[in-house]
Design an enzyme around this catalytic site. Structure first.
Site, PDB file in Angstrom:
ATOM      1  N   GLU B  49       0.821  -1.217   0.000  1.00 54.27           N
ATOM      2  CA  GLU B  49       0.000   0.000   0.000  1.00 54.27           C
ATOM      3  C   GLU B  49       0.855   1.267   0.000  1.00 54.27           C
ATOM      4  O   GLU B  49       0.446   2.303  -0.514  1.00 54.27           O
ATOM      5  CB  GLU B  49      -0.963   0.001   1.187  1.00 54.27           C
ATOM      6  CG  GLU B  49      -2.108  -1.010   1.070  1.00 54.27           C
ATOM      7  CD  GLU B  49      -1.746  -2.400   1.552  1.00 54.27           C
ATOM      8  OE1 GLU B  49      -0.556  -2.634   1.883  1.00 54.27           O
ATOM      9  OE2 GLU B  49      -2.644  -3.269   1.606  1.00 54.27           O
ATOM     10  N   PHE B 111     -11.767  -7.369  13.823  1.00 52.42           N
ATOM     11  CA  PHE B 111     -10.677  -7.813  12.956  1.00 52.42           C
ATOM     12  C   PHE B 111     -10.330  -6.715  11.939  1.00 52.42           C
ATOM     13  O   PHE B 111     -11.196  -6.217  11.236  1.00 52.42           O
ATOM     14  CB  PHE B 111     -11.072  -9.102  12.234  1.00 52.42           C
ATOM     15  CG  PHE B 111     -10.020  -9.598  11.274  1.00 52.42           C
ATOM     16  CD1 PHE B 111      -8.755  -9.961  11.737  1.00 52.42           C
ATOM     17  CD2 PHE B 111     -10.281  -9.695   9.912  1.00 52.42           C
ATOM     18  CE1 PHE B 111      -7.787 -10.409  10.854  1.00 52.42           C
ATOM     19  CE2 PHE B 111      -9.317 -10.148   9.034  1.00 52.42           C
ATOM     20  CZ  PHE B 111      -8.065 -10.512   9.508  1.00 52.42           C
ATOM     21  N   GLN B 112      -9.083  -6.338  11.875  1.00 48.80           N
ATOM     22  CA  GLN B 112      -8.576  -5.309  10.957  1.00 48.80           C
ATOM     23  C   GLN B 112      -9.233  -3.947  11.142  1.00 48.80           C
ATOM     24  O   GLN B 112      -9.513  -3.248  10.189  1.00 48.80           O
ATOM     25  CB  GLN B 112      -8.678  -5.787   9.503  1.00 48.80           C
ATOM     26  CG  GLN B 112      -7.785  -6.999   9.262  1.00 48.80           C
ATOM     27  CD  GLN B 112      -7.541  -7.310   7.803  1.00 48.80           C
ATOM     28  OE1 GLN B 112      -8.399  -7.077   6.971  1.00 48.80           O
ATOM     29  NE2 GLN B 112      -6.376  -7.854   7.510  1.00 48.80           N
ATOM     30  N   LYS B 161     -17.708  -0.503   5.905  1.00 53.80           N
ATOM     31  CA  LYS B 161     -18.152  -1.539   4.972  1.00 53.80           C
ATOM     32  C   LYS B 161     -19.649  -1.402   4.678  1.00 53.80           C
ATOM     33  O   LYS B 161     -20.076  -1.524   3.530  1.00 53.80           O
ATOM     34  CB  LYS B 161     -17.838  -2.916   5.564  1.00 53.80           C
ATOM     35  CG  LYS B 161     -17.921  -4.023   4.547  1.00 53.80           C
ATOM     36  CD  LYS B 161     -17.291  -5.300   5.063  1.00 53.80           C
ATOM     37  CE  LYS B 161     -17.345  -6.379   3.999  1.00 53.80           C
ATOM     38  NZ  LYS B 161     -16.736  -7.627   4.472  1.00 53.80           N
ATOM     39  N   MET B 486      24.196   8.697   2.179  1.00 57.71           N
ATOM     40  CA  MET B 486      24.078   9.985   2.838  1.00 57.71           C
ATOM     41  C   MET B 486      24.395   9.874   4.328  1.00 57.71           C
ATOM     42  O   MET B 486      25.004  10.764   4.917  1.00 57.71           O
ATOM     43  CB  MET B 486      22.682  10.565   2.621  1.00 57.71           C
ATOM     44  CG  MET B 486      22.535  11.988   3.092  1.00 57.71           C
ATOM     45  SD  MET B 486      23.802  13.071   2.426  1.00 57.71           S
ATOM     46  CE  MET B 486      22.992  13.709   0.973  1.00 57.71           C
TER      47      MET B 486
HETATM   48  C1  TPP Z   1      12.383   5.691   5.228  1.00 55.56           C
HETATM   49  C2  TPP Z   1      13.690   6.320   5.577  1.00 55.56           C
HETATM   50  N1  TPP Z   1      14.523   5.722   6.450  1.00 55.56           N
HETATM   51  C3  TPP Z   1      15.709   6.276   6.753  1.00 55.56           C
HETATM   52  C4  TPP Z   1      16.084   7.468   6.214  1.00 55.56           C
HETATM   53  C5  TPP Z   1      17.410   8.106   6.582  1.00 55.56           C
HETATM   54  N2  TPP Z   1      18.292   8.165   5.402  1.00 55.56           N
HETATM   55  C6  TPP Z   1      18.404   9.280   4.658  1.00 55.56           C
HETATM   56  S1  TPP Z   1      19.421   9.082   3.335  1.00 55.56           S
HETATM   57  C7  TPP Z   1      19.763   7.498   3.780  1.00 55.56           C
HETATM   58  C8  TPP Z   1      20.700   6.662   2.970  1.00 55.56           C
HETATM   59  C9  TPP Z   1      20.120   6.302   1.655  1.00 55.56           C
HETATM   60  O1  TPP Z   1      20.883   5.281   1.077  1.00 55.56           O
HETATM   61  P1  TPP Z   1      20.693   4.923  -0.430  1.00 55.56           P
HETATM   62  O2  TPP Z   1      19.257   4.721  -0.728  1.00 55.56           O
HETATM   63  O3  TPP Z   1      21.606   3.829  -0.800  1.00 55.56           O
HETATM   64  O4  TPP Z   1      21.082   6.284  -1.164  1.00 55.56           O
HETATM   65  P2  TPP Z   1      22.532   6.956  -1.252  1.00 55.56           P
HETATM   66  O5  TPP Z   1      22.572   8.040  -0.196  1.00 55.56           O
HETATM   67  O6  TPP Z   1      23.555   5.905  -1.045  1.00 55.56           O
HETATM   68  O7  TPP Z   1      22.524   7.552  -2.619  1.00 55.56           O
HETATM   69  C10 TPP Z   1      19.075   7.146   4.949  1.00 55.56           C
HETATM   70  C11 TPP Z   1      19.182   5.839   5.612  1.00 55.56           C
HETATM   71  C12 TPP Z   1      15.164   8.070   5.319  1.00 55.56           C
HETATM   72  N3  TPP Z   1      15.405   9.244   4.740  1.00 55.56           N
HETATM   73  N4  TPP Z   1      13.995   7.473   5.004  1.00 55.56           N
END
Ligand code: TPP
Ligand code: MG
Lengths: 80, 571
Positions: B49, B111-112, B161, B486
């Site tokens: 979803e 339920f749900q 529902k 990042m």
């Molecule tokens: C749902 C979610 N969880 C954690 C984060 C924290 N976060 C921001 S950037 C990042 C790293 C992203 O890694 P990747 O998708 O490999 O991209 P890259 O920075 O390596 O290009 C994380 C964990 C986030 N923004 N969103």
């Protein structure tokens, strides 16, 4: 400082929750709430908050004014 | 007709042609009726979803229409939450329909059962629970109206529902429905607004160093053309925010780059030097301002926004203009006079040259393949070759979150015709793949490219199944650094290179693509780029390009958290 918020709102079941949330989100304690349904759609709310300031009240009014379920809203400062 | 059928009809009335969803117990009556409407309303079956909400967001942002997604009650509905919060932060108009248990069973831990109205109140522009079929033709037009009007945003409709199965006499009356809304149209103080527009014109005309900062409000209100006109007429440089990146053509002489944490040196330095800033359709996010105490201290700031709650929130401004970005810019443009600001513009160019010399140049010249090079190859091959006449049009670029997003935002040469879709306010990893699917469904004529990281891809990788089943032609560019890049960058710079739990052991993506029947190609050297992007652009149907990139290549410049725009670091 003490303020009274007065609003005309939609009489939906969760409207009190929506209005008090505005205060809770900003960490402002609510002292009392008055709620009265006036017709099949609308209700009036009066809420007292005893520990706010103009800036935060203005923000709350702006936010409340944006809310779809609020027809009209204003606040009154109760003490100086 | 039944409530379920009425619900479908109200969606069709809004000219929505595609919805995204996933069925389940309490929404079966709706799906049953949908079976009779397949010629009028396309339903794209997603794999999770969350994918449905992001797809609806992608659809909305690619088309400017309201996106619609559907889920069952309980777990289906709660899987919507991240996407709804994302849409709220980025002002994306979507209507999310979730089923609910019978009205008589509410509050019994049936339920749900999950209280979606309660859960989503802080993250929706509006929400409502429909518990009687006869409310459907009243509430649904309101939902669409609210989602798209003013500052757009997400609306959640929870429908019990029983309301789906009840029979009633359906009559669609848009005006009657909207008349029943309690919110009375606000009477703005137009005199004050006109006065402030005049003051703004005066400030800008008298300024020595004026700057316009354009946000997503410019895109939403369609103010790109008048923005460019303002720049030309008054000789005023323009910077954009992350979400407003396509508000102005990259090649425009007045465009000086992106503001913010990973923005361009010119845009950030000019913010600090400007004597007048016109901020339009942007919200001074903390990612834009850095430490607000040191932000734009030489400038008088004029702020145009449709949402007055944004005024004086993070930054105290000198003049506020409450209104639609396009209308307000048109009014301002009327009064602008040209003033030669050669030395001010030269200051901007000098900053840009400095950035080119210290950051952009070395990055693009690197022997090791990096994200900047891949993004740059997308520019020349995808945007420029594909549509040389209408440069940049008919392309929709979608990014995920992280370094891949920042490299895309920094290096893509967007034009105001290019679709640009990224998750800004919430920064939701896993956004790109489903959002690209939604964008392609909304604009089948456009070339849709998703730029993703290896982490973010795997957050909604199940949506490759949606691509397979529905034959969706999206090009996926995986910038694989085998790291949560990042976060790694922050660990590298601020946590003593202690790379705690950011290294990823990844699967063999070629095998995944094989399983999903998606054409796949892998590169790891700069010299392989050109052919790879050519092949991708020429491919029919979905394509997956894995670029193995240097994990040590950080995004610069960077303004460290809590610092001011003056404290930017470049290595
Ligand atoms: C749902 C979610 N969880 C954690 C984060 C924290 N976060 C921001 S950037 C990042 C790293 C992203 O890694 P990747 O998708 O490999 O991209 P890259 O920075 O390596 O290009 C994380 C964990 C986030 N923004 N969103
Ligand atoms: Mg990565």
């Amino acid at each position: 400082m003490k303020y009274r918020l007065e609003a005309t709102v939609s009489a939906r079941v969760d409207i009190l929750n929506r209005i008090t949330t505005l205060f809770i989100q900003k960490g402002l304690p609510v002292e009392s709430v008055n709620y009265k349904v006036i017709d099949d759609r609308l209700a009036k709310v009066e809420l007292i908050c005893s520990d706010a300031d103009d800036i935060r009240m203005d923000r709350i009014i702006n936010q409340a004014d944006n809310m779809v379920d609020i027809a009209q809203v204003q606040y009154i400062k109760l003490d100086k | 007709m039944t409530g379920a059928e009425a619900l479908i009809n109200t969606i069709i009335e809004e000219n929505v042609d595609t919805i995204f969803g996933y069925p389940g117990g309490s929404i079966i009556p709706f799906y049953d009726k949908l079976y009779d409407y397949t010629d009028k309303l396309r339903h794209v079956l997603v794999r999770h979803e969350q994918g449905a909400v992001h797809a609806a967001e992608g659809y909305a942002r690619a088309t400017g229409q309201v996106g619609v997604c559907v889920a069952t009650s309980g777990p289906g509905a709660t899987n919507f939450v991240t996407g709804i919060a994302d849409a709220m932060m980025d002002s994306t108009p979507i209507v999310c329909i979730t089923a609910q248990v019978d009205v008589g069973k509410l509050g019994t831990n049936f339920f749900q059962e999950a209280d979606m109205v309660g859960i989503t109140t802080p993250i929706t522009k509006w929400n409502y629970q429909i518990s009687r079929a006869e409310d459907i033709p009243i509430v649904m037009p309101q939902a669409f109206h609210i989602a798209r009007s003013g500052r757009p945003g997400p609306v959640l409709i929870s429908i019990t529902k029983n309301a789906q199965v009840e029979k009633f006499r359906y009559r669609y009356d848009l005006k009657a429905a909207l008349d029943r809304m309690v919110q009375v149209p606000r009477r703005d103080n137009l005199e004050k607004r006109d006065l402030n527009v005049q003051k703004a014109i005066e400030l800008l005309n008298n300024a020595e160093k004026p700057l316009i900062i354009a946000g997503q409000g410019v895109l939403i209100s369609g103010a790109e053309a008048v923005l460019a006109e303002c720049a030309n007429k008054g000789c005023i440089p323009v910077a954009c925010t992350l979400l407003g990146r396509s508000a102005m053509n990259f090649h425009d002489h007045y465009y000086i780059g992106m503001v913010g944490m990973h923005g361009n040196m010119s845009a950030n330095a000019m913010t600090q030097q400007a004597d007048v800033i016109l901020a339009v359709g942007m919200r001074f996010s903390d990612r834009v301002t850095g430490n607000p105490a040191g932000y734009a201290q030489n400038a008088q700031i004029i702020h145009i926004d449709i949402d007055k709650t944004e005024f004086n929130k993070n930054i105290q401004v000198d003049l506020t203009i409450h209104g639609d970005a396009r209308q307000m810019l048109e009014a301002i443009c009327d009064g602008l006079v040209f003033k030669d600001r050669e030395s001010w513009r030269r200051f901007g160019y000098e900053q840009y040259d400095k950035e080119k010399e210290n950051v952009i140049g070395p990055m693009l010249a690197s022997k090791k393949l990096n994200m900047a090079q891949v993004v740059d190859a997308i520019n020349s091959h995808y945007i420029e070759k594909v549509s040389p006449k209408s440069y940049g049009s008919n392309v929709v670029l979608v990014t995920d979150v992280g370094q891949n997003q920042m490299f895309a935002a920094r290096y893509l040469k967007l034009t105001m015709k290019t679709g640009w879709i990224t998750s800004g306010g919430l920064g939701t990893m896993g956004f790109a793949l489903p959002a690209a699917i939604g964008a392609k469904c909304g604009r089948p004529d456009a070339q849709v490219v998703a730029i993703v990281g290896d982490g973010g891809l795997q957050m909604n990788i199940q949506e490759l199944g949606t691509i397979l089943q529905n034959n969706i032609d999206v090009k996926i560019v995986l910038l694989n650094n085998s790291f949560l890049g990042m976060v790694r960058q922050w660990q590298d710079l601020f946590f003593d290179k202690r790379f705690s739990h950011t290294m990823l052991v990844n699967p063999d993506f070629s095998k995944i693509c094989e399983a999903y029947e998606i054409e796949y190609m892998k590169i790891s050297k700069p010299e392989e780029l050109e052919d790879a992007i050519d092949r991708m652009a020429a491919s029919k149907g979905a394509f997956f390009l894995e670029a193995v990139v240097d994990p040590t290549a950080n995004v610069y410049p960077m303004i460290p958290g809590g610092k001011t725009l003056n404290d930017l670091i470049i290595r």
